[in-house]
Design a protein around this motif. Structure first.
Motif, short mmCIF file in Angstrom:
data_model
loop_
_atom_site.label_atom_id
_atom_site.label_comp_id
_atom_site.label_asym_id
_atom_site.label_seq_id
_atom_site.Cartn_x
_atom_site.Cartn_y
_atom_site.Cartn_z
N LEU A 37 0.83 -1.20 0.00
CA LEU A 37 0.00 0.00 0.00
C LEU A 37 0.87 1.26 0.00
N LEU A 79 -2.30 -3.82 -6.53
CA LEU A 79 -2.85 -3.68 -5.18
C LEU A 79 -4.29 -4.17 -5.13
N ARG A 83 -5.75 -7.30 -2.98
CA ARG A 83 -6.88 -7.09 -2.06
C ARG A 83 -8.01 -8.06 -2.37
#
Lengths: 98, 143
Positions: A37, A79, A83
């Motif tokens: 992140l 990302l 996720r």
């Protein structure tokens, strides 16, 4: 944010550590995700800053702006995929019948 | 990530080719310049390339010498060869025999150099694009 997937029952107790064997702490999924992140955020802010400078007529190469934006795009997509995978795994476990 | 490494190398090449095009356009602009601060006519300039030395951290991280390297412009070379002598007695910079020394720039040479700079730039853009496409394809695995 970092602890959105914590191991059940907190940190697992170290299994009777054998003497002589170096104990290395492995980062949890939360920590890894947080690193990803942060990296994505820094890529995004770099792209943002470069495009700002270029729009203001600063001495920025056009290709540098484009490459920074491309990098930010790729890391953001990565990302999102990570996720999605983590969330899928979490939900799969939550659905498990005990 | 290594895909981003491709982009860094490509970016260094794009910068180098931009500087090369800069020197070419400087040569073209000054093809008739007979006065410079250093005295005498303008001299042909060209960019000298060198491989970009990898950082110490990169060596440490990889634990092996990196084989893929970017490019840097080391310096701008000035060609001190003799210029063209043109007979023009009315020119303020003409010598006692009426000859003026023009810059040692060949227009055809500059044009071909420019085409090569553009071709090289395009090739590097293509390399960056394929790195980007590869990254996107890799991300499709997860879908």
């Amino acid at each position: 944010m970092a602890d959105f997937v914590t191991p059940a029952g907190g940190d697992p107790a170290p299994i009777a550590s054998t003497p002589g064997v170096q104990e290395t702490r492995r980062p949890g999924i939360g920590e890894t995700f947080e690193n990803l992140l942060n990296e994505t955020a820094s890529n995004l802010s770099e792209a943002d800053q470069l495009s700002r400078e270029s729009a203001a007529g600063g001495p920025v190469d056009l290709h540098d702006v484009m490459i920074a934006m491309e990098k930010a795009d790729i890391s953001l997509r990565l990302l999102v995929q990570v996720r999605n995978k983590a969330l899928d795994a979490y939900q799969e476990i939550m659905r498990m019948q005990v | 990530m290594d895909i981003l490494g491709v982009m860094n190398i490509g970016s260094s090449a794009l910068r180098a080719q931009t500087i090369r095009l800069n020197t070419i356009s400087s040569n073209l602009a000054n093809i008739e310049t007979t006065r410079t601060p250093e005295g005498g006519p303008y001299r042909k300039k060209s960019a000298v390339f060198t491989t970009a030395s990898t950082s110490f951290e990169a060596h440490l991280e990889q634990g092996r010498p990196q084989t893929a390297q970017g490019v840097n412009v080391q310096y701008i070379r000035t060609d001190n060869g003799p210029g063209k002598m043109v007979y023009d007695p009315s020119h303020p910079d003409s010598d006692e025999n009426g000859y003026v020394e023009k810059p040692n720039i060949n227009l055809a040479e500059e044009m071909t150099d420019m085409m090569r700079a553009r071709g090289s730039y395009e090739a590097n853009v293509t390399a960056i694009k394929s790195a980007q496409r590869m990254a996107m394809k890799a991300l499709e695995i997860g879908r």
